[in-house]
Design a protein around this motif. Structure first.
Motif, PDB file in Angstrom:
ATOM      1  N   UNK A 150       0.899  -1.553  -0.277  1.00 52.72           N
ATOM      2  CA  UNK A 150       0.221  -0.084  -0.562  1.00 52.72           C
ATOM      3  C   UNK A 150       1.212   1.118  -0.038  1.00 52.72           C
ATOM      4  N   UNK A 151       2.442   1.472   0.454  1.00 52.06           N
ATOM      5  CA  UNK A 151       3.059   2.159   0.664  1.00 52.06           C
ATOM      6  C   UNK A 151       3.677   1.888  -0.533  1.00 52.06           C
ATOM      7  N   UNK A 152       3.431   2.325  -1.911  1.00 49.79           N
ATOM      8  CA  UNK A 152       3.976   1.985  -3.131  1.00 49.79           C
ATOM      9  C   UNK A 152       4.533   1.183  -2.992  1.00 49.79           C
ATOM     10  N   UNK A 153       4.632   0.200  -2.565  1.00 45.84           N
ATOM     11  CA  UNK A 153       4.923  -1.219  -3.172  1.00 45.84           C
ATOM     12  C   UNK A 153       6.163  -1.140  -1.451  1.00 45.84           C
ATOM     13  N   UNK A 154       6.647  -0.501  -1.459  1.00 43.35           N
ATOM     14  CA  UNK A 154       8.583  -1.045  -0.476  1.00 43.35           C
ATOM     15  C   UNK A 154       8.702  -0.819   0.993  1.00 43.35           C
ATOM     16  N   UNK A 155       7.337   0.526   0.867  1.00 41.26           N
ATOM     17  CA  UNK A 155       7.222   0.392   3.100  1.00 41.26           C
ATOM     18  C   UNK A 155       7.449   1.893   3.260  1.00 41.26           C
ATOM     19  N   UNK A 156       7.741   1.815   4.135  1.00 42.68           N
ATOM     20  CA  UNK A 156       8.195   3.636   4.771  1.00 42.68           C
ATOM     21  C   UNK A 156       9.413   3.537   4.223  1.00 42.68           C
ATOM     22  N   UNK A 157       9.899   5.224   4.217  1.00 45.03           N
ATOM     23  CA  UNK A 157      10.940   5.912   4.144  1.00 45.03           C
ATOM     24  C   UNK A 157      11.748   5.714   5.226  1.00 45.03           C
TER      25      UNK A 157
END
Lengths: 585, 106
Positions: free
Chosen positions: A271-278
């Motif tokens: 859901x987070x652009x496929x990669x997770x948090x920054x």
């Protein structure tokens, strides 16, 4: 004079021409831009028990141990033996320093009842004592704590004032960096106006109690010829002495990483652009009670530890054991990370001490543990320790600090169902980069859990509200079902799923049916082809048989004719016949 | 400056010895005055029963700490006990006598 000090300090952002004597005290050197003015006296003032004596002594001890600058501590209040005992509890071995001639203690005993004053006198005795102590150990630093005691011991204020002026000039002439402490007065910085004499640097210590919670703060009121931080900085006194936290001095210049790290929940990552948090971003998880905020945090921590990163978990509500036990129920074994030293819990009740203390304690814990992930669970509880504005300012400083260090921070925040869900109680949402909203979705007589990414700076993120379950395998996001009335959750979703399954089954069956029909058609066609081929074969056989018969008949006829002719001695009329015959002969 | 006038000390032990020590820092006018004043008072009020020792702290600075001296000049009554301290140039005789616990001779 205190009011104008901040402005004048800021206006004087001249070149750092003033030599400074580092204090070695954590944070103090940061806000003073390198230490106290070297070779000049500094006034440290504040109320009773604010830490003046400790600041002075730590200045000397650190000077002696870290900067090779011996120091003289002239006490007007505490006896040398008392000082030695008191500071032993902070880990300062004054006896040893005295024995090594790196520190000199001198207790000046003043008791009004024991002293009779007759006529003119001066304070040359103190000058001699000070000068002697300085010369004996080659002191570069001096602390006078607190010289105001002279005022209560001696009655001739005129003499005292002129002698004090002379004393400060004497200290300057000696070239020692001095700390002079003074008790806070009613309306003045010090009860006897010491600030009049010490004009170079004034540090104010404050120990205030708000709502029964004590907070220590430090402020540099003036620092002649040097820029300095003008805020009130919180500080703590613990078993290692002073720590000042210059957190508010951090600006918005922190680096921004493009590295992404998993949230610990696979489908949340997608859901987070496929990669997770920054990495290094700040994540806020809000929701009502029992929604699963801590679980989400635990997932994040678990994922971090799996990558081998250090995580620091600030728990303001639950104990370490409780968290570990509870997370085990959703299939997360945090205990092993604790044992591996990758995860550390820092449990503290919000009301244990003031907000600034929390900040300082957190700051300190972070400095010591050097984590790459920090969880604060929950920040809303801190409101119990201070006002909203205070919490906001504290958190902004904390987050700035964490960002500076490139530490990813996940904060949970409890919202009440009554208030708007998109308003955090502390109003810190603007500080956060990613905001995951956990909300209750009520309908059809059920309360279901929904997860929504309200914002996530710098990445494409899903706009869907997702239902999730807390299972023994962890937090699991479910598929999205959107009905006419919005997202379907709970039994409505189950019904929808069943319905979908039925429909899908029907489709499957239809496809099967068609497939079978095709097969059947093909079979029919093939059968027809076979039949035709068989007919053709039969006819072909019959025809070939007929052809053969005809051929035999013809043969027989020819032979018969030949035999007949031979028998009749028949003249051969046909050339071909003659040739044949001739050839045969 | 005449606050302690009404004080009426009780009967005095005549044979008490007074061990007095005067701390000074060099030969300053103040220290000279103090010594002169002290000498005069002693002669008047305890003739033959006193002993004055002058300590120059410029010569012996360590003594300042040991004897808890802060103002100069300081007169210390070492005996009889308890120790008494009088600071200043001793120009106020009455106060000196009060400080030394001596009944003035009328």
């Amino acid at each position: 004079m205190a009011k104008k000090a901040g402005a004048s300090g800021e206006a004087k952002t001249t070149l750092e021409v003033i030599p400074k004597a580092p204090t070695g005290i954590k944070g103090l050197d940061d806000i003073t831009g390198g230490g106290l003015p070297k070779g000049r006296p500094t006034l440290v003032c504040g109320g009773t028990g604010c830490g003046k004596t400790l600041l002075g002594m730590e200045f000397l001890v650190r000077g002696a141990t870290q900067f090779k600058e011996p120091g003289v501590f002239m006490s007007f209040e505490e006896k040398s033996e008392e000082l030695i005992t008191n500071f032993a509890s902070l880990g300062f071995d004054l006896n040893e320093l005295v024995a090594q001639k790196r520190l000199a203690l001198d207790y000046v005993h003043i008791e009004k009842s024991e002293i009779e004053e007759t006529g003119e006198y001066d304070l040359e005795g103190i000058f001699i004592r000070l000068g002697h102590a300085i010369d004996v150990i080659g002191a570069k630093r001096v602390v006078l704590d607190t010289i105001e005691a002279l005022f209560s011991g001696l009655s001739n204020e005129n003499i005292l004032r002129s002698e004090l002026r002379r004393l400060f000039r004497y200290l300057k002439d000696k070239g020692v960096t001095a700390i002079v402490t003074g008790e806070q007065g009613e309306r003045t910085l010090t009860r006897y106006g010491l600030e009049e004499y010490v004009a170079d640097c004034v540090i104010f210590l404050n120990h205030s109690v708000t709502a029964q919670i004590a907070t220590r703060r430090m402020r540099i009121i003036k620092y002649r010829g040097s820029s300095h931080g003008t805020n009130e900085y919180p500080f703590i006194i613990d078993e290692h002495g002073f720590s000042v936290m210059p957190i508010s001095s951090i600006g918005l210049a922190h680096p921004a990483s493009t590295e992404r790290i998993s949230s610990g929940v696979e489908r949340l990552d997608s859901m987070l652009g496929g990669k997770g948090y920054y990495r290094g971003s700040s994540i806020l998880v809000t929701g009502t009670a029992g929604i699963g905020k801590s679980s989400l945090a635990a997932h994040f921590v678990n994922a971090g530890c799996k990558r081998g990163e250090r995580c620091l978990y600030f728990a303001f509500e639950e104990s370490q054991n409780q968290i570990i036990r509870n997370m085990r129920s959703i299939g997360l074994d945090l205990d092993r990370w604790v044992k591996k030293g990758l995860l550390k819990f820092h449990n503290a009740r919000p009301t244990l001490y003031g907000l600034e203390m929390h900040l300082v304690a957190m700051h300190k814990a972070i400095e010591e543990f050097e984590p790459s992930i920090v969880v604060a669970d929950p920040i809303s509880n801190l409101v119990a320790a201070a006002s909203e504005a205070d919490v906001k300012s504290m958190l902004s400083r904390l987050i700035d600090y964490l960002k500076m260090k490139q530490i990813t921070a996940l904060c949970t925040d409890l919202t009440t169902t009554a208030s708007s869900i998109e308003r955090t109680e502390i109003g810190i949402s603007s500080l956060m980069d990613t905001w995951v909203l956990l909300q209750v979705m009520e309908g059809n007589g059920e309360r279901n859990r929904g997860l929504y990414i309200l914002k996530s700076r710098g990445m494409a993120h899903s706009n869907q509200v997702r239902e999730y379950h807390l299972t023994s395998q962890g937090l699991q996001l479910r598929d999205v079902y959107i009905g006419p009335g919005g997202v379907l959750t709970g039994s409505a979703r189950t019904a929808q799923e069943a319905h979908d399954r039925a429909e899908s089954l029907e489709h499957q069956q239809e496809i099967e049916r068609k497939r079978r029909e095709v097969a059947r058609k093909k079979a029919v066609l093939e059968a027809e082809v076979a039949a035709l081929t068989a007919g053709y074969e039969a006819e072909k056989d019959a025809l070939e048989a007929a052809i053969a018969t005809e051929r035999q008949r013809e043969q027989a006829r020819v032979e018969a004719t030949h035999t007949l002719g031979k028998g009749r001695q028949e003249d051969v009329s046909k050339k071909s016949d003659a040739n044949d015959r001739g050839g045969r002969k | 400056m005449t606050a302690a006038k009404s004080k009426s000390p009780k009967a005095q032990t005549e044979d008490e010895k007074y061990m007095l020590r005067l701390y000074v820092a060099g030969q300053t006018p103040k220290s000279m005055t103090a010594f002169a004043n002290l000498k005069k008072i002693c002669e008047e009020h305890m003739k033959g029963r006193y002993q004055i020792e002058v300590v120059d702290l410029l010569v012996n600075p360590a003594l300042a700490k040991d004897d808890q001296i802060l103002a100069l000049p300081t007169l210390v009554r070492r005996l009889p006990e308890p120790i008494k301290k009088i600071i200043g140039d001793l120009s106020n005789t009455e106060r000196v006598l009060v400080g030394l616990d001596i009944r003035p001779v009328d």
